[in-house]
Motif scaffolding. Structure first.
Motif, PDB file in Angstrom:
ATOM      1  N   LEU A  33       9.995   3.072   7.265  1.00 40.14           N
ATOM      2  CA  LEU A  33      10.075   3.009   5.813  1.00 40.14           C
ATOM      3  C   LEU A  33      10.588   4.311   5.221  1.00 40.14           C
ATOM      4  O   LEU A  33      10.324   5.406   5.746  1.00 40.14           O
ATOM      5  CB  LEU A  33       8.707   2.657   5.230  1.00 40.14           C
ATOM      6  CG  LEU A  33       8.339   1.174   5.343  1.00 40.14           C
ATOM      7  CD1 LEU A  33       6.846   0.964   5.205  1.00 40.14           C
ATOM      8  CD2 LEU A  33       9.100   0.364   4.319  1.00 40.14           C
ATOM      9  N   LYS A  34      11.324   4.166   4.129  1.00 45.05           N
ATOM     10  CA  LYS A  34      11.931   5.288   3.430  1.00 45.05           C
ATOM     11  C   LYS A  34      11.402   5.329   1.995  1.00 45.05           C
ATOM     12  O   LYS A  34      11.014   4.294   1.447  1.00 45.05           O
ATOM     13  CB  LYS A  34      13.446   5.129   3.397  1.00 45.05           C
ATOM     14  CG  LYS A  34      14.092   4.946   4.756  1.00 45.05           C
ATOM     15  CD  LYS A  34      15.578   4.668   4.604  1.00 45.05           C
ATOM     16  CE  LYS A  34      16.237   4.436   5.959  1.00 45.05           C
ATOM     17  NZ  LYS A  34      17.688   4.158   5.821  1.00 45.05           N
ATOM     18  N   PRO A  35      11.428   6.492   1.353  1.00 45.48           N
ATOM     19  CA  PRO A  35      10.992   6.552  -0.046  1.00 45.48           C
ATOM     20  C   PRO A  35      11.737   5.568  -0.940  1.00 45.48           C
ATOM     21  O   PRO A  35      11.141   5.026  -1.890  1.00 45.48           O
ATOM     22  CB  PRO A  35      11.282   8.008  -0.427  1.00 45.48           C
ATOM     23  CG  PRO A  35      11.143   8.760   0.854  1.00 45.48           C
ATOM     24  CD  PRO A  35      11.695   7.837   1.899  1.00 45.48           C
TER      25      PRO A  35
ATOM     26  N   GLY B  25       3.556 -10.378  -6.762  1.00 45.34           N
ATOM     27  CA  GLY B  25       4.061  -9.108  -6.257  1.00 45.34           C
ATOM     28  C   GLY B  25       2.982  -8.238  -5.639  1.00 45.34           C
ATOM     29  O   GLY B  25       1.797  -8.336  -5.988  1.00 45.34           O
ATOM     30  N   THR B  26       3.410  -7.382  -4.719  1.00 50.48           N
ATOM     31  CA  THR B  26       2.518  -6.397  -4.102  1.00 50.48           C
ATOM     32  C   THR B  26       3.262  -5.069  -4.046  1.00 50.48           C
ATOM     33  O   THR B  26       4.443  -5.016  -3.700  1.00 50.48           O
ATOM     34  CB  THR B  26       2.052  -6.860  -2.714  1.00 50.48           C
ATOM     35  OG1 THR B  26       1.091  -5.939  -2.198  1.00 50.48           O
ATOM     36  CG2 THR B  26       3.195  -6.992  -1.713  1.00 50.48           C
ATOM     37  N   GLN B  27       2.572  -3.996  -4.405  1.00 45.16           N
ATOM     38  CA  GLN B  27       3.197  -2.686  -4.514  1.00 45.16           C
ATOM     39  C   GLN B  27       3.299  -2.013  -3.146  1.00 45.16           C
ATOM     40  O   GLN B  27       2.308  -1.942  -2.409  1.00 45.16           O
ATOM     41  CB  GLN B  27       2.399  -1.780  -5.454  1.00 45.16           C
ATOM     42  CG  GLN B  27       2.915  -0.365  -5.564  1.00 45.16           C
ATOM     43  CD  GLN B  27       4.234  -0.280  -6.320  1.00 45.16           C
ATOM     44  OE1 GLN B  27       4.381  -0.859  -7.390  1.00 45.16           O
ATOM     45  NE2 GLN B  27       5.190   0.467  -5.770  1.00 45.16           N
ATOM     46  N   VAL B  28       4.479  -1.520  -2.838  1.00 50.05           N
ATOM     47  CA  VAL B  28       4.703  -0.698  -1.651  1.00 50.05           C
ATOM     48  C   VAL B  28       5.189   0.666  -2.121  1.00 50.05           C
ATOM     49  O   VAL B  28       6.182   0.751  -2.851  1.00 50.05           O
ATOM     50  CB  VAL B  28       5.741  -1.337  -0.709  1.00 50.05           C
ATOM     51  CG1 VAL B  28       6.111  -0.369   0.415  1.00 50.05           C
ATOM     52  CG2 VAL B  28       5.206  -2.642  -0.140  1.00 50.05           C
ATOM     53  N   THR B  29       4.488   1.705  -1.720  1.00 51.05           N
ATOM     54  CA  THR B  29       4.856   3.063  -2.087  1.00 51.05           C
ATOM     55  C   THR B  29       5.033   3.887  -0.823  1.00 51.05           C
ATOM     56  O   THR B  29       4.114   3.953   0.004  1.00 51.05           O
ATOM     57  CB  THR B  29       3.802   3.712  -2.993  1.00 51.05           C
ATOM     58  OG1 THR B  29       3.609   2.896  -4.157  1.00 51.05           O
ATOM     59  CG2 THR B  29       4.230   5.111  -3.407  1.00 51.05           C
ATOM     60  N   VAL B  30       6.210   4.475  -0.671  1.00 49.42           N
ATOM     61  CA  VAL B  30       6.525   5.281   0.509  1.00 49.42           C
ATOM     62  C   VAL B  30       6.672   6.725   0.057  1.00 49.42           C
ATOM     63  O   VAL B  30       7.553   7.049  -0.735  1.00 49.42           O
ATOM     64  CB  VAL B  30       7.799   4.789   1.194  1.00 49.42           C
ATOM     65  CG1 VAL B  30       8.045   5.587   2.482  1.00 49.42           C
ATOM     66  CG2 VAL B  30       7.706   3.299   1.496  1.00 49.42           C
ATOM     67  N   SER B  31       5.818   7.580   0.578  1.00 50.55           N
ATOM     68  CA  SER B  31       5.864   8.993   0.199  1.00 50.55           C
ATOM     69  C   SER B  31       6.724   9.778   1.183  1.00 50.55           C
ATOM     70  O   SER B  31       6.791   9.460   2.368  1.00 50.55           O
ATOM     71  CB  SER B  31       4.449   9.566   0.174  1.00 50.55           C
ATOM     72  OG  SER B  31       3.878   9.511   1.459  1.00 50.55           O
ATOM     73  N   SER B  32       7.357  10.807   0.657  1.00 53.37           N
ATOM     74  CA  SER B  32       8.256  11.615   1.502  1.00 53.37           C
ATOM     75  C   SER B  32       7.515  12.754   2.174  1.00 53.37           C
ATOM     76  O   SER B  32       6.375  13.038   1.890  1.00 53.37           O
ATOM     77  CB  SER B  32       9.397  12.164   0.657  1.00 53.37           C
ATOM     78  OG  SER B  32       8.880  12.914  -0.418  1.00 53.37           O
TER      79      SER B  32
ATOM     80  N   GLY C 248       0.821  -1.208   0.000  1.00 49.27           N
ATOM     81  CA  GLY C 248       0.000   0.000   0.000  1.00 49.27           C
ATOM     82  C   GLY C 248       0.844   1.242   0.000  1.00 49.27           C
ATOM     83  O   GLY C 248       2.056   1.199  -0.234  1.00 49.27           O
ATOM     84  N   LEU C 249       0.171   2.363   0.261  1.00 47.93           N
ATOM     85  CA  LEU C 249       0.824   3.666   0.308  1.00 47.93           C
ATOM     86  C   LEU C 249       1.007   4.066   1.766  1.00 47.93           C
ATOM     87  O   LEU C 249       0.050   4.021   2.556  1.00 47.93           O
ATOM     88  CB  LEU C 249      -0.041   4.705  -0.415  1.00 47.93           C
ATOM     89  CG  LEU C 249       0.413   6.165  -0.342  1.00 47.93           C
ATOM     90  CD1 LEU C 249       1.773   6.330  -1.017  1.00 47.93           C
ATOM     91  CD2 LEU C 249      -0.636   7.065  -0.976  1.00 47.93           C
ATOM     92  N   VAL C 250       2.221   4.464   2.120  1.00 50.79           N
ATOM     93  CA  VAL C 250       2.520   4.840   3.497  1.00 50.79           C
ATOM     94  C   VAL C 250       3.490   6.010   3.480  1.00 50.79           C
ATOM     95  O   VAL C 250       4.281   6.156   2.550  1.00 50.79           O
ATOM     96  CB  VAL C 250       3.103   3.632   4.271  1.00 50.79           C
ATOM     97  CG1 VAL C 250       4.430   3.184   3.678  1.00 50.79           C
ATOM     98  CG2 VAL C 250       3.222   3.916   5.747  1.00 50.79           C
ATOM     99  N   GLN C 251       3.424   6.840   4.504  1.00 53.46           N
ATOM    100  CA  GLN C 251       4.361   7.954   4.606  1.00 53.46           C
ATOM    101  C   GLN C 251       5.710   7.479   5.123  1.00 53.46           C
ATOM    102  O   GLN C 251       5.794   6.457   5.828  1.00 53.46           O
ATOM    103  CB  GLN C 251       3.804   9.024   5.540  1.00 53.46           C
ATOM    104  CG  GLN C 251       2.625   9.799   4.971  1.00 53.46           C
ATOM    105  CD  GLN C 251       2.236  10.961   5.852  1.00 53.46           C
ATOM    106  OE1 GLN C 251       2.399  10.921   7.071  1.00 53.46           O
ATOM    107  NE2 GLN C 251       1.704  12.020   5.240  1.00 53.46           N
ATOM    108  N   ALA C 252       6.722   8.225   4.803  1.00 51.23           N
ATOM    109  CA  ALA C 252       8.062   7.911   5.304  1.00 51.23           C
ATOM    110  C   ALA C 252       8.027   7.835   6.830  1.00 51.23           C
ATOM    111  O   ALA C 252       7.383   8.652   7.490  1.00 51.23           O
ATOM    112  CB  ALA C 252       9.055   8.970   4.846  1.00 51.23           C
ATOM    113  N   GLY C 253       8.702   6.822   7.356  1.00 52.42           N
ATOM    114  CA  GLY C 253       8.690   6.584   8.789  1.00 52.42           C
ATOM    115  C   GLY C 253       7.610   5.625   9.238  1.00 52.42           C
ATOM    116  O   GLY C 253       7.605   5.187  10.400  1.00 52.42           O
ATOM    117  N   GLY C 254       6.701   5.301   8.347  1.00 52.38           N
ATOM    118  CA  GLY C 254       5.600   4.411   8.672  1.00 52.38           C
ATOM    119  C   GLY C 254       5.975   2.947   8.590  1.00 52.38           C
ATOM    120  O   GLY C 254       7.142   2.595   8.343  1.00 52.38           O
ATOM    121  N   SER C 255       4.968   2.097   8.791  1.00 47.91           N
ATOM    122  CA  SER C 255       5.179   0.654   8.835  1.00 47.91           C
ATOM    123  C   SER C 255       4.155  -0.067   7.975  1.00 47.91           C
ATOM    124  O   SER C 255       3.049   0.436   7.753  1.00 47.91           O
ATOM    125  CB  SER C 255       5.049   0.143  10.271  1.00 47.91           C
ATOM    126  OG  SER C 255       5.953   0.780  11.132  1.00 47.91           O
TER     127      SER C 255
END
Length: 125
Positions: free
Chosen positions: A86-88, A118-125, A10-17
């Motif tokens: 998590l990091k971008p 596969g599963t998409q991981v997106t880390v936003s800054s 999924g989509l998560v902000q930087a620093g998230g889990s």
């Protein structure tokens, strides 16, 4: 043969889990060394983490050590990847993989026989 299905991306902000799951069907998960790989945009697929068939021996890429944890529950035919801080640059499609030959962990993509979609991981800054 074993079939692998990943979930939890999924989509998560930087620093998230996030926690990724990989469920196996067709054969018992305990027969396989299991691993996670990832492929970022425009990059080669790279090793992330692996866990042995028995005794829970693990291996990690340097880039994720201390932040990611691989684990398995053979009774549930499931392997997990817990990701924290998590990091971008962790943005990628994450793949679950199974090695039917070895009992020890290996980082080489070619050693893995079976792959999930596969599963998409997106880390936003």
């Amino acid at each position: 043969q074993v079939q692998l299905v990943e979930s939890g991306g999924g989509l998560v902000q930087a620093g998230g889990s996030l926690r990724l799951s990989c469920i196996a069907s067709g054969r018992t998960l305990g027969r396989y060394v299991m691993a996670w790989f990832r492929q970022g945009p425009g990059k080669e697929r790279e090793f992330v983490a692996a866990i042995s068939r028995n005794f829970g021996i693990t291996a990690y890429a340097d880039s994720v050590k201390g932040r990611f944890t691989i684990s398995r529950e053979n009774a549930k035919n499931t392997v997990y990847l817990q990701m924290i801080s998590l990091k971008p640059e962790d943005t990628a499609v994450y793949y679950c993989a199974a090695d039917s030959t070895r009992t020890y962990t290996t980082t080489y993509r070619a050693n893995y026989d079976y792959w999930g979609q596969g599963t998409q991981v997106t880390v936003s800054s």
